[in-house]
Motif scaffolding. Sequence first.
Motif, PDB file in Angstrom:
ATOM      1  N   MET A   1       0.846  -1.211   0.000  1.00  0.00           N
ATOM      2  CA  MET A   1       0.000   0.000   0.000  1.00  0.00           C
ATOM      3  C   MET A   1       0.880   1.260   0.000  1.00  0.00           C
ATOM      4  SD  MET A   1      -3.256   0.683   2.439  1.00  0.00           S
ATOM      5  CE  MET A   1      -2.847   2.302   3.069  1.00  0.00           C
ATOM      6  N   SER A   2       0.434   2.294  -0.709  1.00  0.00           N
ATOM      7  CA  SER A   2       1.305   3.481  -0.766  1.00  0.00           C
ATOM      8  C   SER A   2       1.124   4.359   0.484  1.00  0.00           C
ATOM      9  CB  SER A   2       1.009   4.297  -2.016  1.00  0.00           C
ATOM     10  OG  SER A   2      -0.310   4.748  -1.970  1.00  0.00           O
ATOM     11  N   GLN A   3       2.112   5.184   0.691  1.00  0.00           N
ATOM     12  CA  GLN A   3       2.118   6.096   1.838  1.00  0.00           C
ATOM     13  C   GLN A   3       1.056   7.186   1.635  1.00  0.00           C
ATOM     14  OE1 GLN A   3       4.904   5.939   4.212  1.00  0.00           O
ATOM     15  NE2 GLN A   3       3.716   7.396   5.406  1.00  0.00           N
ATOM     16  N   ILE A   4       0.336   7.536   2.715  1.00  0.00           N
ATOM     17  CA  ILE A   4      -0.676   8.599   2.631  1.00  0.00           C
ATOM     18  C   ILE A   4      -0.192   9.809   3.430  1.00  0.00           C
ATOM     19  CG2 ILE A   4      -3.090   9.215   3.098  1.00  0.00           C
ATOM     20  CD1 ILE A   4      -3.159   6.925   1.261  1.00  0.00           C
ATOM     21  N   TYR A   5      -0.260  10.994   2.818  1.00  0.00           N
ATOM     22  CA  TYR A   5       0.182  12.219   3.495  1.00  0.00           C
ATOM     23  C   TYR A   5      -0.968  13.219   3.605  1.00  0.00           C
ATOM     24  CZ  TYR A   5       4.855  10.465   2.340  1.00  0.00           C
ATOM     25  OH  TYR A   5       5.984   9.691   2.223  1.00  0.00           O
ATOM     26  N   THR A   6      -1.044  13.902   4.752  1.00  0.00           N
ATOM     27  CA  THR A   6      -2.055  14.959   4.906  1.00  0.00           C
ATOM     28  C   THR A   6      -1.493  16.273   4.343  1.00  0.00           C
ATOM     29  OG1 THR A   6      -1.175  15.586   7.055  1.00  0.00           O
ATOM     30  CG2 THR A   6      -2.964  13.978   7.050  1.00  0.00           C
ATOM     31  N   TYR A   7      -2.388  17.232   4.084  1.00  0.00           N
ATOM     32  CA  TYR A   7      -1.960  18.555   3.613  1.00  0.00           C
ATOM     33  C   TYR A   7      -0.957  19.162   4.605  1.00  0.00           C
ATOM     34  CZ  TYR A   7      -5.303  19.287  -0.217  1.00  0.00           C
ATOM     35  OH  TYR A   7      -5.977  19.233  -1.409  1.00  0.00           O
ATOM     36  N   GLU A   8      -1.218  18.925   5.886  1.00  0.00           N
ATOM     37  CA  GLU A   8      -0.367  19.503   6.927  1.00  0.00           C
ATOM     38  C   GLU A   8       1.065  18.984   6.829  1.00  0.00           C
ATOM     39  OE1 GLU A   8      -0.908  19.602  11.643  1.00  0.00           O
ATOM     40  OE2 GLU A   8      -2.725  19.908  10.451  1.00  0.00           O
ATOM     41  N   GLU A   9       1.193  17.671   6.593  1.00  0.00           N
ATOM     42  CA  GLU A   9       2.515  17.044   6.469  1.00  0.00           C
ATOM     43  C   GLU A   9       3.216  17.559   5.194  1.00  0.00           C
ATOM     44  OE1 GLU A   9       4.326  15.011   8.314  1.00  0.00           O
ATOM     45  OE2 GLU A   9       5.863  14.845   6.753  1.00  0.00           O
ATOM     46  N   MET A  72       9.130  10.905  -9.519  1.00  0.00           N
ATOM     47  CA  MET A  72       9.270  11.628  -8.247  1.00  0.00           C
ATOM     48  C   MET A  72       8.117  11.322  -7.274  1.00  0.00           C
ATOM     49  SD  MET A  72      10.745  15.219  -9.713  1.00  0.00           S
ATOM     50  CE  MET A  72       9.382  15.586 -10.790  1.00  0.00           C
ATOM     51  N   TYR A  73       7.269  10.384  -7.664  1.00  0.00           N
ATOM     52  CA  TYR A  73       6.095  10.011  -6.847  1.00  0.00           C
ATOM     53  C   TYR A  73       6.529   9.406  -5.508  1.00  0.00           C
ATOM     54  CZ  TYR A  73       2.103   7.092  -5.479  1.00  0.00           C
ATOM     55  OH  TYR A  73       1.103   6.466  -4.787  1.00  0.00           O
ATOM     56  N   ILE A  74       5.968   9.907  -4.414  1.00  0.00           N
ATOM     57  CA  ILE A  74       6.320   9.330  -3.112  1.00  0.00           C
ATOM     58  C   ILE A  74       5.093   8.820  -2.329  1.00  0.00           C
ATOM     59  CG2 ILE A  74       8.535  10.513  -2.724  1.00  0.00           C
ATOM     60  CD1 ILE A  74       6.922  12.552  -0.999  1.00  0.00           C
ATOM     61  N   GLY A  75       3.875   9.182  -2.771  1.00  0.00           N
ATOM     62  CA  GLY A  75       2.700   8.691  -2.038  1.00  0.00           C
ATOM     63  C   GLY A  75       1.437   9.418  -2.463  1.00  0.00           C
ATOM     64  N   ASP A  76       0.365   9.200  -1.701  1.00  0.00           N
ATOM     65  CA  ASP A  76      -0.925   9.801  -2.046  1.00  0.00           C
ATOM     66  C   ASP A  76      -1.386  10.809  -1.005  1.00  0.00           C
ATOM     67  OD1 ASP A  76      -1.346   8.371  -4.443  1.00  0.00           O
ATOM     68  OD2 ASP A  76      -1.809   6.591  -3.256  1.00  0.00           O
ATOM     69  N   LEU A  77      -2.216  11.745  -1.493  1.00  0.00           N
ATOM     70  CA  LEU A  77      -2.772  12.767  -0.595  1.00  0.00           C
ATOM     71  C   LEU A  77      -3.920  12.169   0.212  1.00  0.00           C
ATOM     72  CD1 LEU A  77      -3.230  15.822   0.200  1.00  0.00           C
ATOM     73  CD2 LEU A  77      -4.792  15.922  -1.736  1.00  0.00           C
ATOM     74  N   ASP A  78      -3.958  12.496   1.496  1.00  0.00           N
ATOM     75  CA  ASP A  78      -5.084  12.117   2.338  1.00  0.00           C
ATOM     76  C   ASP A  78      -6.207  13.108   2.028  1.00  0.00           C
ATOM     77  OD1 ASP A  78      -6.946  11.732   4.261  1.00  0.00           O
ATOM     78  OD2 ASP A  78      -5.598  11.983   5.976  1.00  0.00           O
TER      79      ASP A  78
END
Length: 121
Positions: A1-9, A72-78
């Motif tokens: 599963m890919s990493q999920i990042y919040t706007y804040e992060e 350059m993809y590192i993950g998905d936006l929460d």
Amino acid sequence: MSQIYTYEEIAKHNSPDDTWIVIEGKVYDVSKFLDEHPGGEEIIFELAGTDATENFEDIGHSDDALKILKKMYIGDLDKASKPVKVVPKVEVTRKSDENGGLLVCMIGGICLAIAYYYLND
Ligand code: HEM
């Protein structure tokens, strides 16, 4: 599963050597690409830490650009997270503007001192 990042992060990565941006719900670490960007590094840097989908698509980037982006993809936006206000950290041009302002002040001060000297003669 890919990493999920919040706007804040994502917003924390808004400096020239650590630049993340979001395009179409995907998060990209573009730090190493900034100085190679044919459209200039500043244009991307100003969007550092934010969702740049509209800006990216408005230009009508080529398939080549999309290929570079993929690397350059590192993950998905929460998507449940809320966008936060992001102000890019230390911009190179702003720094020189400040120095320019200081120089104008110094020259202005010297002129005033000379005028004062002659007027009081
Ligand atoms: C971060 C991901 C990005 C990548 C990988 C990327 C890649 C590229 C590439 C390869 C080109 C050359 C033309 C082409 O192949 O389409 C280009 C041109 C350009 N890009 Fe980007 N770009 C990115 C983000 C952006 C953003 C967010 C903006 C604007 C807000 C932008 C503005 C431009 C402009 C104005 C040009 C045209 C330069 C010219 O032809 O004079 N780019 N970009």
